[in-house]
Write a protein that holds these residues in place. Structure first.
Motif, PDB file in Angstrom:
ATOM      1  N   ALA A  84       1.058  -1.213   0.029  1.00 13.58           N
ATOM      2  CA  ALA A  84      -0.130   0.071   0.109  1.00 13.58           C
ATOM      3  C   ALA A  84       0.846   1.085   0.050  1.00 13.58           C
ATOM      4  N   ARG A  85       1.839   1.188   0.864  1.00 17.72           N
ATOM      5  CA  ARG A  85       2.660   2.591   0.882  1.00 17.72           C
ATOM      6  C   ARG A  85       3.491   2.575  -0.409  1.00 17.72           C
ATOM      7  N   LEU A  86       3.941   1.465  -1.154  1.00 18.08           N
ATOM      8  CA  LEU A  86       4.575   1.685  -2.450  1.00 18.08           C
ATOM      9  C   LEU A  86       3.823   2.183  -3.578  1.00 18.08           C
ATOM     10  N   ASP A  87       2.352   1.996  -3.558  1.00 17.72           N
ATOM     11  CA  ASP A  87       1.358   2.432  -4.613  1.00 17.72           C
ATOM     12  C   ASP A  87       1.354   3.771  -4.058  1.00 17.72           C
ATOM     13  N   ALA A  88       1.271   4.281  -2.898  1.00 21.17           N
ATOM     14  CA  ALA A  88       0.946   5.690  -2.639  1.00 21.17           C
ATOM     15  C   ALA A  88       2.319   6.456  -3.107  1.00 21.17           C
ATOM     16  N   ARG A  89       3.570   5.781  -2.453  1.00 21.47           N
ATOM     17  CA  ARG A  89       4.693   6.506  -2.917  1.00 21.47           C
ATOM     18  C   ARG A  89       5.051   6.655  -4.599  1.00 21.47           C
ATOM     19  N   LEU A  90       4.417   5.811  -5.253  1.00 24.24           N
ATOM     20  CA  LEU A  90       4.628   5.739  -6.753  1.00 24.24           C
ATOM     21  C   LEU A  90       3.647   6.705  -7.212  1.00 24.24           C
ATOM     22  N   ARG A  91       2.362   7.028  -6.900  1.00 24.16           N
ATOM     23  CA  ARG A  91       1.434   8.228  -7.216  1.00 24.16           C
ATOM     24  C   ARG A  91       1.983   9.356  -6.719  1.00 24.16           C
TER      25      ARG A  91
END
Length: 171
Positions: A84-91
């Protein structure tokens, strides 16, 4: 014909953010086991490939363009183990490119980007062409993740730049 570098690269930045979000939306439905499974990608799994995008696009290139710094990160570093944090950081990272590009002075486009590679060697590359590389690199790895989704029997979104350009309602 004169290329308006600001307009061109701002379009690429908006497309990059749009395509990243669409891909991440599609990845969200992938079961954890498939998300982390080695599916034959260069960085093995969907997770590994998305982490590589975080390293390359945001951990290395953004810092080089925005700060003139040269972080020493391995290309396979797992910067974010949490999905979930990877998703947020990429966005969030993708959203940072357009404001950066808007701030680049006109004379910078024909200059060079000087940095130290991940192997410690000095490099000096054409600024605009190297920025183009950042967006092409993201397209390449989003394509790999799309192929993995297809191989896993999952739907994957249309990510072509032309599709983005043909839909004026897109951000």
């Amino acid at each position: 014909m004169t290329l308006d570098a600001h307009a061109h690269f701002r379009t690429l930045a908006r497309y990059n953010a749009w395509a990243t979000a669409r891909l991440l939306d599609a990845v969200a439905g992938v079961p954890e086991q498939d998300y982390r499974r080695d599916v034959g990608l260069f960085f093995h799994s969907i997770h590994g490939t998305l982490n590589h995008l975080l390293v390359g696009e945001h951990g290395l290139w953004f810092v080089r363009f925005a700060e003139g710094a040269s972080p020493r990160l391995a290309l396979d570093t797992e910067l974010e183990p949490d999905r979930a944090r990877l998703d947020a950081r990429l966005r969030d990272g993708a959203a940072r490119w357009e404001p950066l590009i808007a701030s680049i002075p006109a004379e910078r486009w024909s200059a060079t980007l000087d940095y130290i590679t991940t192997r410690g060697a000095p490099a000096s590359l054409p600024f605009a062409a190297t920025l183009a590389h950042v967006f092409h690199h993201g397209t390449h790895h989003r394509g790999q993740v799309s192929a993995a989704l297809t191989a896993l029997g999952r739907p994957c979104p249309e990510l072509d730049l032309v599709y983005y350009l043909q839909n004026p309602a897109m951000p």
